[in-house]
Enzyme design. Sequence first.
Site, short mmCIF file in Angstrom:
data_model
loop_
_atom_site.label_atom_id
_atom_site.label_comp_id
_atom_site.label_asym_id
_atom_site.label_seq_id
_atom_site.Cartn_x
_atom_site.Cartn_y
_atom_site.Cartn_z
CG HIS A 125 29.71 36.53 40.86
ND1 HIS A 125 30.09 35.52 41.22
CD2 HIS A 125 30.81 37.39 40.31
CE1 HIS A 125 31.24 34.98 40.72
NE2 HIS A 125 31.60 35.97 40.30
CD GLU A 171 29.70 36.43 37.07
OE1 GLU A 171 29.81 35.27 37.72
OE2 GLU A 171 30.20 36.88 36.20
CG ASP A 200 33.66 38.84 38.96
OD1 ASP A 200 32.72 38.49 37.81
OD2 ASP A 200 34.15 37.94 39.60
#
Length: 344
Positions: A125, A171, A200
Amino acid sequence: MNISVPRRVTAVAALAALALGGLTGTSATARPAEAAGVAAAPDISLTAVKQHLTDLQSIATANGGNRAHGRTGYKASIDFVKAKLDAAGYTTSLQTFTSSGATGYNLIADWPGGDPNQVLMAGSHLDSVSSGPGINDNGSGSAAILETALAVSRAGYQPSKHLRFAWWGAEELGLVGSKYYVNNLPTTERSKIKGYLNFDMIGSPNPGYFVYDDDPTIEQTFKSYFAGLGVPTEIETEGDGRSDHAPFKSAGVPVGGLFTGASRVKTSAQVTKWGGTATAFDRCYHSSCDTTSNINDTALDRNSDAVAHAIWTLSAGSTNPPTGKVFENTADVSIPDNGAAVTS
Ligand code: DTR
Ligand code: CA
Ligand code: ZN
Ligand code: ZN
């Protein structure tokens, strides 16, 4: 087309490629993995990854201090990443959606070539929270897959599987962008995705080395890589459902990924294992101090190289049989009427 194999072939990598091919559920008998000739990934330059982080920091600074969904800093981040991929020969597309009254953007980048029925995806993201620039969360993952995508282009890499990279929007609002992508993917297209790798927070300042324990082949690919470095790993238990792999997993796509920790506190046993301090893995999680100073270089370098290793390993090899009748060296055989090949 000859695929050059510039580096040593790793047996583990070859076996992982074969196993991931098995994830497709295709009944074809795969060629022996060793014959697949899985090339080793190039080293991903920490300097290059950190330059992307510096650029994302500059974008946040120029746009109110953040890169959040619905803010100018997010669209500037998307445009920055897209421009580099377009220049590198990727086929890019922007998918728009609406969340909390604002337009959101997913950037999808396809590397031309490979079997369109066997897609390997990697995603991160790109949005931050509104309280800060989001350099570890999640400039780190975004920069690592960007530099890996650029390395694919520089190498002219042509794997068996088709490579697709994604930078997700919103996100932080609840996996909104990745959910929108998966939910709007036709079932036929979804079934072509043989693996989704999620990155992430992979540069946390007080890092742990966590591997998602979802798909076993993808998990083993990462674990083997870190074992080769002599770096112990732990399975990632905090994240189930907490990042962009969740919509893919819910849709039945094999998923995996890496994580270096967020607000949880590193235990004394983990300090013994990984060094650092018995404090939060990332004390600036979702804070204004999540800047370029909030990165551990060793963790970012190791994880960026692990991203490339997984992409190269899991994109090689195919279990789909060649279509149509396949002859080889028909010059030295005659095919009598009954179709049986006889050597001359
Ligand atoms: N949801 C991520 C941070 C996060 C928290 N736990 C995990 C586990 C695995 C991946 C990510 C995370 C965010 O705040 O963006
Ligand atoms: Ca490196
Ligand atoms: Zn976050
Ligand atoms: Zn995140």
